[in-house]
Design an enzyme around this catalytic site. Sequence first.
Site, PDB file in Angstrom:
ATOM      1  N   LEU A 166       0.829  -1.207   0.000  1.00 13.08           N
ATOM      2  CA  LEU A 166       0.000   0.000   0.000  1.00 13.08           C
ATOM      3  C   LEU A 166       0.864   1.258   0.000  1.00 13.08           C
ATOM      4  CD1 LEU A 166      -2.846   1.281   0.179  1.00 13.08           C
ATOM      5  CD2 LEU A 166      -2.617   1.165   2.686  1.00 13.08           C
ATOM      6  N   PHE A 279      -8.027  -0.605   4.322  1.00 15.39           N
ATOM      7  CA  PHE A 279      -8.251  -0.208   5.714  1.00 15.39           C
ATOM      8  C   PHE A 279      -8.864  -1.340   6.534  1.00 15.39           C
ATOM      9  CE2 PHE A 279      -8.397   4.694   5.086  1.00 15.39           C
ATOM     10  CZ  PHE A 279      -7.025   4.680   4.906  1.00 15.39           C
ATOM     11  N   GLY A 383      21.247   2.112  32.871  1.00 20.88           N
ATOM     12  CA  GLY A 383      22.402   2.990  32.762  1.00 20.88           C
ATOM     13  C   GLY A 383      23.148   2.762  31.461  1.00 20.88           C
ATOM     14  N   GLU A 407       1.465   1.738  10.125  1.00 21.52           N
ATOM     15  CA  GLU A 407       0.034   1.398  10.135  1.00 21.52           C
ATOM     16  C   GLU A 407      -0.782   2.463  10.864  1.00 21.52           C
ATOM     17  OE1 GLU A 407      -1.192  -2.570  10.523  1.00 21.52           O
ATOM     18  OE2 GLU A 407       0.683  -3.399   9.761  1.00 21.52           O
TER      19      GLU A 407
END
Length: 428
Positions: A166, A279, A383, A407
């Site tokens: 996409l 979607f 640390g 996403e």
Amino acid sequence: MNTSLFRAASRPAARLSQIPATSRSIAVRRYATAFNWEDPLLASELYTDDELAIQETARQYCQERLQPRVLDAYRNENYDRKILEEMGELGLLGASIEGYGCAGVSTVASGLITKEVERVDSGYRSGMSVQSSLAMTAIHEFGTQELKERLLPGLAKGKLAGCFGLTEPNHGSDPGSMETIARVHPTQKGVYLLSGSKTWITNSPISDVLIVWAKLQSTGKIRGFAVERSKCPPGTLETPALKNKSALRASITGMIQLDNCPVAVENMFPVVEGLTGPFTCLNSARLGIAFGAMGALEDCINRARTYALERKQFKGNPLAKYQLIQKKLADAVTDATYGTLAATQVARLKDAGKCTPEMISLIKRQNCDRALANSRILQEVFGGNAASDEYHIARHVANLFVVQTYEGQSDIHALILGRAITGVQAFV
């Protein structure tokens, strides 16, 4: 239901004993009144026995088979293709899909699987999610019956690898402006020619089935195509890997480059148009991400707690004795607990047919934001040692930045929620 998901849960005790007690405890219902920091509000009481057994199967696989691989995979950007087949053998791929060799479990069970995979690494979860929630869901929801019967069994077993195209180089949060086009073949009836580029595509370099969303040249409508690599002539499909990533290095990411790639009309999803198709798949994946991010955060909590108890500073006291350390842990445990409960509720609503996209935006945004924020704070407990990948915390932090971004970045989900709250569109 596919019983392969329960195989690991029924292994002999000697094998189960190899998993730390904290890992085994998830499948045990607790009725004691003592506070359980690993499950503070007894979320496990909300799960069925089957769901707990499935979670245990997933955790056992992930801790025994994925955890030992993750450092080498992350250091060398090496994704082992066999992982998909291992997951497929256990029924972890496309787990909530009914039929076609899939397990057909509840959305909650699928989410718990996702949580256990991301407890090890977000990249491993990403590879599984793209296969299951994106590629397989697209075919299952929108493909023809012939396409489902031909491709889903192989994807469910991990014999075929899938990806979802996409995002484009120029269009991330604005997929409606995609430039990839599909035009009718000028001489071959029933064939489309796809041209364009997709980028940041998990699994694309190893994929046999590539779900590609493109605009029809004739109408401008967005349509979905199942592109089968084996049927693409040389030079029409390339999927170069994107290397030197700063996160999700245990997964494989690449591009999809199409140059008049022929795809039969039978491989085009016949009904769905526009962004409804992608979607729908993304919302399925986002729900899994909401579970998965909590798995990564829980691993950060466990590692920070262990380190704080073992590390001695200032007159031989464990770091865990100090207020600042305890507050960091308390904040993280609280957010992980709330996030898990929220994801579970939305998953139940999805199975009941009562889930809305805005619900998924809410939990994807909140869980990813809190996982990232808390993991960064827990990193401070280590640390300077946090800089060593052997402590795993920095890897989770780097991964969760990407998980919060892809996403639907959190700000985009805020606009989705804002539109639902006010009725006013803020995207344009």
